[in-house]
Scaffold this motif. Sequence first.
Motif, PDB file in Angstrom:
ATOM      1  N   ASP A 125     -12.440  -4.636  -8.221  1.00 52.92           N
ATOM      2  CA  ASP A 125     -12.715  -3.627  -8.628  1.00 52.92           C
ATOM      3  C   ASP A 125     -11.602  -2.520  -8.231  1.00 52.92           C
ATOM      4  N   ASN A 126     -10.361  -2.884  -7.749  1.00 52.32           N
ATOM      5  CA  ASN A 126      -9.438  -2.082  -7.472  1.00 52.32           C
ATOM      6  C   ASN A 126      -8.615  -1.794  -8.634  1.00 52.32           C
ATOM      7  N   GLU A 127      -9.158  -1.179  -9.637  1.00 49.06           N
ATOM      8  CA  GLU A 127      -8.640  -1.289 -10.963  1.00 49.06           C
ATOM      9  C   GLU A 127      -7.266  -0.514 -10.995  1.00 49.06           C
TER      10      GLU A 127
ATOM     11  N   TRP B 161      -0.247   8.773  -5.042  1.00 47.37           N
ATOM     12  CA  TRP B 161      -0.762   8.071  -6.005  1.00 47.37           C
ATOM     13  C   TRP B 161      -0.669   8.494  -7.385  1.00 47.37           C
ATOM     14  N   ASP B 162      -0.653   7.677  -8.465  1.00 46.58           N
ATOM     15  CA  ASP B 162      -0.539   7.688  -9.830  1.00 46.58           C
ATOM     16  C   ASP B 162       0.673   8.739 -10.229  1.00 46.58           C
ATOM     17  N   GLY B 163       2.063   8.543  -9.242  1.00 52.40           N
ATOM     18  CA  GLY B 163       3.080   9.016  -9.452  1.00 52.40           C
ATOM     19  C   GLY B 163       4.072   8.219 -10.124  1.00 52.40           C
ATOM     20  N   GLY B 164       3.536   7.143 -10.179  1.00 54.59           N
ATOM     21  CA  GLY B 164       4.668   6.037 -10.638  1.00 54.59           C
ATOM     22  C   GLY B 164       5.457   5.220  -9.506  1.00 54.59           C
ATOM     23  N   TYR B 165       5.060   5.705  -8.337  1.00 54.66           N
ATOM     24  CA  TYR B 165       5.739   4.831  -6.901  1.00 54.66           C
ATOM     25  C   TYR B 165       5.337   3.447  -6.744  1.00 54.66           C
ATOM     26  N   GLY B 166       3.984   3.272  -6.937  1.00 49.73           N
ATOM     27  CA  GLY B 166       3.541   1.804  -6.823  1.00 49.73           C
ATOM     28  C   GLY B 166       4.304   0.951  -7.805  1.00 49.73           C
ATOM     29  N   THR B 167       4.202   1.159  -8.951  1.00 47.78           N
ATOM     30  CA  THR B 167       4.671   0.370 -10.194  1.00 47.78           C
ATOM     31  C   THR B 167       6.231   0.204  -9.798  1.00 47.78           C
ATOM     32  N   ASP B 168       7.024   1.427  -9.394  1.00 49.41           N
ATOM     33  CA  ASP B 168       8.400   1.003  -9.078  1.00 49.41           C
ATOM     34  C   ASP B 168       8.512   0.258  -7.840  1.00 49.41           C
TER      35      ASP B 168
ATOM     36  N   GLU C 188      -0.575  -5.910 -13.730  1.00 49.57           N
ATOM     37  CA  GLU C 188      -0.759  -6.439 -15.066  1.00 49.57           C
ATOM     38  C   GLU C 188       0.394  -5.923 -15.778  1.00 49.57           C
ATOM     39  N   ARG C 189       0.671  -4.465 -15.720  1.00 53.44           N
ATOM     40  CA  ARG C 189       1.880  -3.737 -16.307  1.00 53.44           C
ATOM     41  C   ARG C 189       3.100  -4.585 -16.172  1.00 53.44           C
ATOM     42  N   ILE C 190       3.359  -4.915 -14.864  1.00 60.57           N
ATOM     43  CA  ILE C 190       4.631  -5.569 -14.499  1.00 60.57           C
ATOM     44  C   ILE C 190       4.844  -7.081 -14.758  1.00 60.57           C
TER      45      ILE C 190
ATOM     46  N   SER D 154       1.003  -1.134  -0.083  1.00 62.51           N
ATOM     47  CA  SER D 154      -0.070  -0.061  -0.007  1.00 62.51           C
ATOM     48  C   SER D 154       0.839   1.118  -0.097  1.00 62.51           C
ATOM     49  N   ILE D 155       0.576   2.191  -0.774  1.00 60.60           N
ATOM     50  CA  ILE D 155       1.157   3.522  -0.684  1.00 60.60           C
ATOM     51  C   ILE D 155       0.206   4.260   0.089  1.00 60.60           C
ATOM     52  N   GLY D 156       0.578   4.525   1.496  1.00 61.76           N
ATOM     53  CA  GLY D 156      -0.530   4.919   2.247  1.00 61.76           C
ATOM     54  C   GLY D 156      -0.541   6.408   2.150  1.00 61.76           C
TER      55      GLY D 156
ATOM     56  N   VAL E 110      -4.914  -3.429 -10.057  1.00 62.86           N
ATOM     57  CA  VAL E 110      -4.769  -4.577 -11.337  1.00 62.86           C
ATOM     58  C   VAL E 110      -3.817  -3.969 -12.440  1.00 62.86           C
ATOM     59  N   HIS E 111      -4.090  -2.530 -12.762  1.00 67.33           N
ATOM     60  CA  HIS E 111      -3.511  -1.981 -14.009  1.00 67.33           C
ATOM     61  C   HIS E 111      -2.019  -2.238 -13.651  1.00 67.33           C
ATOM     62  N   VAL E 112      -1.626  -1.707 -12.369  1.00 67.06           N
ATOM     63  CA  VAL E 112      -0.158  -1.958 -12.162  1.00 67.06           C
ATOM     64  C   VAL E 112       0.449  -3.027 -12.125  1.00 67.06           C
TER      65      VAL E 112
HETATM   66  C1  LIG Z   1      -2.493   0.478  -5.778  1.00 62.50           C
HETATM   67  C2  LIG Z   1      -1.225   1.311  -5.575  1.00 62.50           C
HETATM   68  C3  LIG Z   1      -0.416   0.415  -4.666  1.00 62.50           C
HETATM   69  C4  LIG Z   1      -0.890   1.850  -6.863  1.00 62.50           C
HETATM   70  O1  LIG Z   1       0.065   2.881  -6.652  1.00 62.50           O
HETATM   71  P1  LIG Z   1       0.473   3.979  -7.412  1.00 62.50           P
HETATM   72  O2  LIG Z   1       1.696   4.577  -6.952  1.00 62.50           O
HETATM   73  O3  LIG Z   1      -0.710   4.776  -7.311  1.00 62.50           O
HETATM   74  O4  LIG Z   1       0.530   3.501  -8.983  1.00 62.50           O
HETATM   75  P2  LIG Z   1       1.255   3.915 -10.248  1.00 62.50           P
HETATM   76  O5  LIG Z   1       1.466   5.486  -9.983  1.00 62.50           O
HETATM   77  O6  LIG Z   1       2.621   3.380 -10.249  1.00 62.50           O
HETATM   78  O7  LIG Z   1       0.310   3.653 -11.493  1.00 62.50           O
HETATM   79  C5  LIG Z   1      -0.887   3.864 -11.176  1.00 62.50           C
HETATM   80  C6  LIG Z   1      -1.634   3.648 -12.425  1.00 62.50           C
HETATM   81  O8  LIG Z   1      -3.058   3.357 -12.276  1.00 62.50           O
HETATM   82  C7  LIG Z   1      -3.761   4.293 -13.271  1.00 62.50           C
HETATM   83  N1  LIG Z   1      -5.032   4.330 -12.741  1.00 62.50           N
HETATM   84  C8  LIG Z   1      -5.376   5.325 -11.818  1.00 62.50           C
HETATM   85  N2  LIG Z   1      -6.627   5.038 -11.591  1.00 62.50           N
HETATM   86  C9  LIG Z   1      -7.426   4.017 -12.333  1.00 62.50           C
HETATM   87  C10 LIG Z   1      -8.481   3.234 -12.639  1.00 62.50           C
HETATM   88  N3  LIG Z   1      -9.521   3.899 -11.800  1.00 62.50           N
HETATM   89  N4  LIG Z   1      -8.576   2.283 -13.246  1.00 62.50           N
HETATM   90  C11 LIG Z   1      -7.583   1.855 -14.052  1.00 62.50           C
HETATM   91  N5  LIG Z   1      -6.174   2.452 -14.141  1.00 62.50           N
HETATM   92  C12 LIG Z   1      -6.284   3.602 -13.220  1.00 62.50           C
HETATM   93  C13 LIG Z   1      -2.955   5.322 -13.272  1.00 62.50           C
HETATM   94  O9  LIG Z   1      -3.305   6.279 -14.463  1.00 62.50           O
HETATM   95  C14 LIG Z   1      -1.770   4.736 -13.527  1.00 62.50           C
HETATM   96  O10 LIG Z   1      -1.320   4.038 -14.702  1.00 62.50           O
HETATM   97  P3  LIG Z   1      -0.386   4.716 -15.871  1.00 62.50           P
HETATM   98  O11 LIG Z   1       1.003   5.232 -15.540  1.00 62.50           O
HETATM   99  O12 LIG Z   1      -0.615   3.920 -17.147  1.00 62.50           O
HETATM  100  O13 LIG Z   1      -1.192   6.331 -16.126  1.00 62.50           O
HETATM  101  C15 LIG Z   1      -1.733   2.360  -4.841  1.00 62.50           C
HETATM  102  O14 LIG Z   1      -2.609   3.261  -5.303  1.00 62.50           O
HETATM  103  C16 LIG Z   1      -2.065   2.152  -3.435  1.00 62.50           C
HETATM  104  O15 LIG Z   1      -1.562   1.775  -2.386  1.00 62.50           O
HETATM  105  N6  LIG Z   1      -3.767   1.921  -3.173  1.00 62.50           N
HETATM  106  C17 LIG Z   1      -4.342   1.663  -1.777  1.00 62.50           C
HETATM  107  C18 LIG Z   1      -4.035   0.406  -1.415  1.00 62.50           C
HETATM  108  C19 LIG Z   1      -4.283  -0.792  -2.347  1.00 62.50           C
HETATM  109  O16 LIG Z   1      -5.233  -0.707  -3.112  1.00 62.50           O
HETATM  110  N7  LIG Z   1      -3.351  -1.543  -2.398  1.00 62.50           N
HETATM  111  C20 LIG Z   1      -3.296  -2.946  -3.168  1.00 62.50           C
HETATM  112  C21 LIG Z   1      -4.089  -3.853  -2.523  1.00 62.50           C
HETATM  113  S1  LIG Z   1      -4.175  -5.426  -3.616  1.00 62.50           S
END
Ligand SMILES: CC(C)(COP(=O)(O)OP(=O)(O)OC[C@H]1O[C@@H](n2cnc3c(N)ncnc32)[C@H](O)[C@@H]1OP(=O)(O)O)[C@@H](O)C(=O)NCCC(=O)NCCS
Length: 184
Positions: free
Chosen positions: A139-141, A107-114, A148-150, A100-102, A144-146
Amino acid sequence: MEGVKPMRAPFEGKLVRLRAREPEDEPYHNQWFNAWDVVRYLGRRYPISHAQSRKMLEPDPRYGWSIGFIIETLLEGDPIGQVFLGSASAEDRSAELGISIGDKSRWDGGYGTDAMRTVCRFGFDMMHLHRIELGVYADNERAVHVYERIGFRTEGRRREMYFKEGVYHDTLIMGLLEGELVDG
Ligand SMILES: CC(C)(COP(=O)(O)OP(=O)(O)OC[C@H]1O[C@@H](n2cnc3c(N)ncnc32)[C@H](O)[C@@H]1OP(=O)(O)O)[C@@H](O)C(=O)NCCC(=O)NCCS
């Protein structure tokens, strides 16, 4: 030397560093796990006390052999979240991952993917894992996107596994085998 890639520590990515958890991490750990937007897609539902979040920073026997990290930004050294590999099995060379990125402002800054790439690379290259598995609300789209991307693939669906906010949520089981990690 020209043409030679700078050495990157195995716990460093392009945007984040994974570091050990410290008792001093408790205050923001407590904030992260009391923020509904952060925990709504985790297997949690109740507010947590400071005593509970102190315990969460220690190894949890429920997850068997496990390793947890604080995710901090490489640039500022700001703690922004946590990730762990748990229930690791030496025989199967497998582990379960949770992230979790708390700090929602990140969010959406690339940190979760990295962070995902870094912890999976760490698991394969440093812990000799063969398989990494996770469960994610269908439904945590964003998540799931992150995943699948990796390179994670959906391997199954547990129907109506969690009841939250008045509705049932399905959970996807996703897995990544060594050699499947997609680098960015
Ligand atoms: C899920 C999580 C780890 C992702 O981390 P993050 O730093 O936001 O992820 P990134 O910035 O690397 O990537 C987010 C991607 O999702 C995309 N995205 C955002 N909202 C979206 C949505 N509703 N549907 C699809 N994609 C979406 C962003 O556009 C981005 O993709 P892109 O780089 O192709 O534009 C983080 O948001 C988080 O911790 N969320 C709360 C806790 C959680 O859900 N943990 C996972 C439990 S399994």
